[in-house]
Design an enzyme around this catalytic site. Structure first.
Site, PDB file in Angstrom:
ATOM      1  N   GLU A 448      47.092 110.941  46.438  1.00  0.00           N
ATOM      2  CA  GLU A 448      46.521 110.348  45.231  1.00  0.00           C
ATOM      3  C   GLU A 448      47.188 110.748  43.917  1.00  0.00           C
ATOM      4  O   GLU A 448      46.653 110.487  42.839  1.00  0.00           O
ATOM      5  CB  GLU A 448      45.006 110.624  45.148  1.00  0.00           C
ATOM      6  N   GLU A 545      41.694 105.338  53.035  1.00  0.00           N
ATOM      7  CA  GLU A 545      40.515 106.142  52.694  1.00  0.00           C
ATOM      8  C   GLU A 545      39.394 105.222  52.246  1.00  0.00           C
ATOM      9  O   GLU A 545      39.620 104.323  51.423  1.00  0.00           O
ATOM     10  CB  GLU A 545      40.804 107.141  51.558  1.00  0.00           C
TER      11      GLU A 545
END
Length: 874
Positions: A448, A545
Site C-alpha cells: 500500500e 484485499e
C-alpha cells in the site's frame, strides 16, 4: 503484453565431512540494563518468552498486559553464553536472526553489529577462540529507542507516519527499523516490539570451504520443449580447491561437473538439461504437486565430500497484463503451465507476536485449513515477517501459491545509505532462500505504499511530493526490484500492492490512481455501506484485499479475560479493538439486516453479539467474493475480468477482533466454513438485479464438457416442505468462467409459488447434472433482510452426539421444530472442526460430523456443545 515466465524448486542444508558445526542454541543467561532482572533464556527465543517461562511475567496476551509489559521493550537486554570448541581452522559465528539492534562480542572483543531482523549475519572469529571457555554476548538495544533516535537523526525532512493511531496503543517510528512492522502495533494486533535471538546460532569451523546457500530453479525452454534446472552454489573458500560435482534427479537426469574454487566468497552456476517429459506442479484444485529429489555430491580433490538434497518442482508462471478486447486498461491474471488460474485465497499475517512461539502444528493447521477451504493462494503480507522454511515447503506440498511481499507496509521509508545497504542484503538473502520454492509465484515490493503517496495519506504538500516519489523509486525500483531481477528474474515482480502494474510503471511508478479497476490489483474496504449491495463493489481485475471484522469465539476470548470483560462495551472490548470505530462498524453493519442481540443475561448477550458479528462477516465476505468470482467472465463499462480474490485475512495474531476467518489457536469462524463453499471448484451464485433473480454457474474447471442445470426451491420460514421447485434448462458450463443459467423476474416467481412473499420465504439453489447429480454446494439467497422476515419461529434445536466409528470423528444429529438460519455449532475448547457450520437448516433432522484434533469423547462434546441460530439471539 507483459509476461514473466519461469519455474522452480525447494531448500536443504549441505552436510560435509570437513565442516564442523557447533550449535549454540539452548540455554543462555539474560540480563536487563541495570541487572535487576536476571533469568535463563532459550535461544532461539525472545525476552518476553524468557520472562514468562521463568515466571517473571504472566501471559503477555492476558487482558491489558500488552500495556503492563511495555517496559520490557523499552529496556536494553544482554544475552550471554559460554562454550568450548576443539575444531581448528577458519571459524565463523552464524546468527540466522537477531531481533533487532545488537552488538555482538566474543571474549570481550566486539565482532559485529546487527540492525535487521530479516538478515542472517556471519561474523568471522578465527583467532579469537580459546581452547577452554569462550564467552559470547549479544547486547540488544530497545527497538523503540533505536527507532526514535533514527527518526530524530533524520533532520532533512520527515518520513511519515510518525506514530500509529492512538486506538492501536502502539509505538512510534517503526519505519526507521528493519523489523516486523506490525510489532509496533497494527489495527488487528498488539504492540510487542520484541527483542531477542529469534533464530538459531551456530559456530562453523572449516579448513577448505563451506557452502553458504544452494538454489535450484527449473526453467522451461519453449524452443526445445525441454527443461533446464539451474543450480547455484555459494561458497566461502579458505584455500584454492578443485572438485567433482555430481548432480542427479533420479529417473530424469544425472551429470558431472568440474569445479575450481579460489579463496573468498564465490558463486557457481550449473545447468542440468532435462530432455524427457516431467510431471508438472499445479496449484491445488488444478492437478498434482509432484516434487522430485535433486541430489548433489561435491567430491574435493583432498578427499572431503559435501552432500545435499532438495525437492525440485517443474512449473511455469506468467503474469498476463495485456489489452482486453473492447475494454480500456489491461488484464491482470496468472497463468500456471500456460493455463489461466483464478487465485482463491486470503492474506497471511504473523502467526504469533513472539516468533519463537510459532510451532509446526500452528503453521500446519492454518495451511491445512486454507486448503480445506479450497484456497489455492495466500499473500504473505508486507508488514510481518518472511515466513520460516517449513511454511514454504508445506505450501509446495499443498499446492498453495504464495504472493510474497517484501516487508514494507503502510509507510514511507528513509533512503540513507546504511538503510539501503541493509535492505539490499535482506532482499538478496531472502530471494536466495525462497526462489527455489514452486509455491512462490510473485514478488511484491511493499503493501500500500504506492497508494499512500498517490492518495496523500500523510498530508504531503505538492511541493514536497517529488521528493517522496524519488525516495519511493530509489528504494523499491532502483534497489529492491533491480536486486530481485538480478537474483531471480524468474517470477513477476510488482512494485506495490495495490498497483496498476505496467500502467504504474508508465506513470513513473506512482500512478495517479493505483485503485483503478482497469489495471492491476485493488484493495477495497467499506464498513458502513450495505455489504449486501453488490453493485457498490469495484469490478476489479484482481481483488487482493477486502473484508469485514468480527469477534472471535467466546472460548477463545475467555482465555485472556475475566467475567467483567464479557460485555461489548467493556474496557476490555474497547482495548482489544485496534481499528478506529471497529466495534461500532460491526454492529451498524449487522443492524442493517439482523436484529441485534437483546437477551437479558449479559454473558449470553455477549456470546450472542460475538455470534452476530461472525454472521455479518461471513455474509458480507460471501456476497463480495461471489461477486468477484462471477465477474471473471464479465466486462461491464470496461471493468471486470476478475481473476483473483484474496480476502483480508486468514489468521489472527492474538485473541481479539479482526478480519480473520481463523481465530488465534486455529478455531474456524463462520467465514471460514463458508469459504469452503464460496471457493468451491464449481459454484452457484445468485443475485437480484433490476427485479430479476439471476443464478450463475462459476467453474474453475478447464473442460467445457460439463452440462448443468439450476435447481431452485422456495421455502417458507414456517415449514420444512418446499413451497415450489423450479429447474432451468440444461446449459454447458463454461470452462474457467461464469455462465448465467437462470433468470426470471422475482415478482413472477413469487406469483408462481403462490404462498411466498419476499419476507416469508428463502430461496435455495444448486447446480446438478442433467441426470440429477449435485455439482455445486447448496446455496441460498434472501429476498429481504432477515430482520424483516415474517413467520420465523424459534427452531428449538436439540441434538445427540455419537462416535462415528472413525478415530476422533463424531456424528452430531440435530432436530428442530422449524426452519433455522445460520445454525452454528460451537464446542468451546475442543480443537477440531465440523464438516459444515453456520448453515441453513430446512429439514427437521440434519447430521453434522465433527473431526477432533485431540482425543475426546461423545460425552465431552455433548457437555460442551452450544447451538445457536439467528432466531435464538433475540
Amino acid at each position: 503484453m507483459n509476461h514473466a515466465v519461469w519455474s522452480f524448486a525447494c531448500f536443504c542444508l549441505f552436510e560435509a565431512v570437513s565442516l564442523e558445526i557447533f550449535s549454540l542454541d539452548g540455554e543462555w543467561k539474560l540480563l536487563n540494563s541495570n541487572s535487576s532482572v536476571s533469568v535463563s533464556a532459550e535461544v532461539p527465543g525472545c525476552v518476553h518468552t524468557a520472562l514468562q517461562r521463568q515466571g517473571f511475567i504472566s501471559d503477555p496476551y492476558y487482558r491489558f498486559n500488552d500495556l503492563n509489559y511495555r517496559w520490557i521493550s523499552l529496556d536494553n537486554w544482554t544475552y550471554t553464553t559460554s562454550f568450548s570448541v576443539r575444531g581448528k581452522g577458519k571459524a565463523v559465528l552464524v546468527f540466522e536472526g537477531v531481533d533487532t539492534i545488537s552488538t555482538v562480542s566474543l571474549n570481550g572483543v566486539i565482532i559485529g553489529k546487527t540492525d535487521n531482523m530479516f538478515r542472517r549475519y556471519d561474523f568471522e572469529v578465527t583467532g579469537l577462540l580459546k581452547d577452554q571457555e569462550n564467552v559470547l554476548q549479544v547486547w540488544i538495544m530497545s527497538a523503540v529507542t533505536y527507532a526514535s533516535q533514527r527518526s530524530r537523526a533524520h533532520t532533512e525532512y520527515r518520513v511519515p507516519p510518525d506514530c500509529p493511531p492512538p486506538v492501536q496503543k502502539g509505538e512510534c517510528h517503526v519505519n526507521f527499523i528493519r523489523k516486523a512492522q506490525s510489532s509496533f502495533s497494527w489495527d488487528w494486533g498488539p504492540s510487542f516490539p520484541t527483542l531477542g535471538i529469534w533464530k538459531g546460532v551456530r559456530l562453523e569451523v572449516f579448513n577448505t570451504l563451506r557452502v553458504l546457500s544452494f538454489t535450484t530453479v527449473p526453467k522451461y525452454d519453449s524452443g526445445n520443449s525441454s527443461w533446464n534446472v539451474e543450480v547455484e552454489l555459494f561458497f566461502d573458500v579458505v584455500v584454492a580447491s578443485k572438485a567433482l560435482v555430481l548432480m542427479s534427479i533420479p529417473l530424469l537426469h544425472s551429470e558431472e561437473f568440474h569445479l575450481s574454487l579460489t579463496p573468498g566468497q564465490s558463486r557457481k552456476s550449473f545447468v542440468l538439461q532435462i530432455n524427457q517429459s516431467v510431471s508438472l506442479w499445479w496449484p491445488f484444485g488444478h492437478g498434482e504437486q509432484p516434487l522430485y529429489e535433486l541430489e548433489i555430491q561435491i567430491n574435493m580433490e583432498g578427499g572431503e565430500t559435501f552432500n545435499a538434497q532438495r525437492k525440485v518442482a517443474f512449473r511455469t508462471v506468467e503474469l498476463i497484463q495485456e489489452p482486453i478486447p473492447s475494454s480500456p486498461g489491461l488484464s491482470f491474471y496468472f497463468q500456471i503451465n500456460g493455463r489461466p488460474i483464478f487465485l482463491k485465497g486470503s492474506n497471511w499475517i504473523p502467526v504469533h507476536a513472539f516468533q519463537d512461539q510459532v510451532t509446526t502444528d500452528m503453521i500446519t493447521v492454518l495451511l491445512r485449513s486454507a486448503q480445506k477451504a479450497n484456497m489455492n493462494a495466500l499473500r504473505v503480507w508486507g508488514g510481518g515477517v518472511y515466513e520460516q522454511d517449513l511454511f514454504y515447503s508445506l505450501c509446495d506440498m499443498y499446492g498453495i501459491m504464495i504472493w510474497q511481499d517484501f516487508m514494507f507496509a503502510c509507510a514511507l521509508y528513509p533512503t540513507e545509505k546504511n538503510f539501503i545497504q541493509t535492505v539490499r542484503e535482506e532482499v538478496t538473502q531472502q530471494v536466495r532462500r525462497l526462489k527455489s520454492h514452486p509455491s512462490v509465484v510473485i514478488w511484491s515490493g511493499n503493501n500500500e505504499n504506492e497508494a499512500a503517496i498517490a492518495a496523500d495519506w500523510f498530508n504531503i504538500s505538492a511541493a514536497e511530493r517529488p521528493l517522496y516519489v524519488r525516495d519511493y523509486v530509489s528504494l523499491y525500483v532502483e534497489n529492491i526490484r533491480d536486486l530481485v531481477l538480478q537474483e531471480d528474474g524468474t517470477r513477476p515482480f510488482l512494485v506495490s500492492s495495490p498497483t496498476n502494474g505496467v500502467e504504474s510503471e508508465k506513470e513513473g511508478w506512482v500512478a495517479h490512481d493505483p485503485y483503478d479497476p482497469h489495471y492491476g490489483d485493488t484493495h477495497y474496504y467499506s464498513y458502513y455501506n450495505d455489504c449486501w449491495n453488490w453493485t457498490a463493489f469495484p469490478r476489479t481485475r484482481f481483488a487482493s484485499e477486502y473484508g469485514f471484522q468480527s469477534w472471535p469465539s467466546f472460548s477463545t476470548l475467555s482465555k485472556v479475560s475475566v467475567t467483567s470483560d464479557w460485555d461489548f462495551s467493556s474496557n476490555f472490548s474497547s482495548h482489544r479493538q485496534h481499528h478506529e470505530d471497529g466495534n461500532q462498524q460491526m454492529l451498524k453493519q449487522a443492524e442493517l439486516h439482523y436484529i441485534l442481540p437483546n437477551r437479558s443475561d449479559p454473558v449470553q448477550r455477549y456470546r450472542d453479539t460475538i455470534y452476530i458479528t461472525q454472521v455479518m462477516q461471513a455474509q458480507c465476505v460471501k456476497i463480495q467474493t461471489e461477486f468477484y468470482r462471477r465477474s471473471r467472465s464479465d466486462i461491464v463499462e470496461g471493468k471486470g475480468h476478475t481473476m483473483g480474490t484474496l480476502y483480508w485475512q486468514l489468521n489472527d495474531i492474538w485473541q481479539g477482533p479482526s478480519w480473520s476467518s481463523v481465530e488465534f489457536g486455529g478455531k474456524w469462524k463462520m467465514l471460514h466454513y463458508w469459504a469452503t463453499d464460496f471457493y468451491a471448484p464449481v459454484l452457484s451464485a445468485a443475485v437480484e438485479d433490476e427485479g430479476d433473480l439471476l443464478i450463475y454457474a462459476v467453474s474453475d474447471r478447464h473442460s467445457e464438457c460439463h452440462k448443468v442445470k439450476a435447481k431452485v426451491k422456495f421455502y417458507s420460514w414456517s415449514s420444512f416442505d418446499a413451497v415450489c421447485s423450479l429447474e432451468s434448462n440444461v446449459t454447458t458450463l463454461k470452462a474457467g468462467g461464469s455462465t448465467l443459467v437462470f433468470q426470471h423476474p422475482i415478482s413472477a416467481l413469487l406469483e408462481q409459488c403462490g404462498n411466498c412473499t419476499r419476507r416469508s420465504c428463502v430461496v435455495t439453489f444448486h447446480l446438478s447434472s442433467p441426470e440429477g447429480q449435485m455439482i455445486s454446494p447448496l446455496n441460498h439467497i434472501f429476498l429481504s433482510s432477515p430482520r424483516h422476515a415474517e413467520g420465523v419461529q424459534k427452531p428449538d434445536i436439540t441434538f445427540t452426539v455419537k462416535d462415528a466409528g472413525i478415530v476422533q470423528s463424531f456424528v452430531v444429529t440435530l432436530h428442530c421444530s422449524f426452519p433455522a438460519v445460520y445454525v452454528w455449532l460451537d464446542v468451546d475448547d475442543i480443537p477440531g472442526h465440523f464438516n459444515v457450520n453456520g448453515f441453513l437448516m430446512l429439514s427437521n433432522t440434519s447430521t453434522v460430523t465433527f473431526g477432533a484434533w485431540r482425543p475426546t469423547t461423545a460425552e465431552e462434546i455433548t457437555a460442551n456443545l452450544h447451538i445457536t441460530s439467528l432466531r435464538d439471539v433475540y
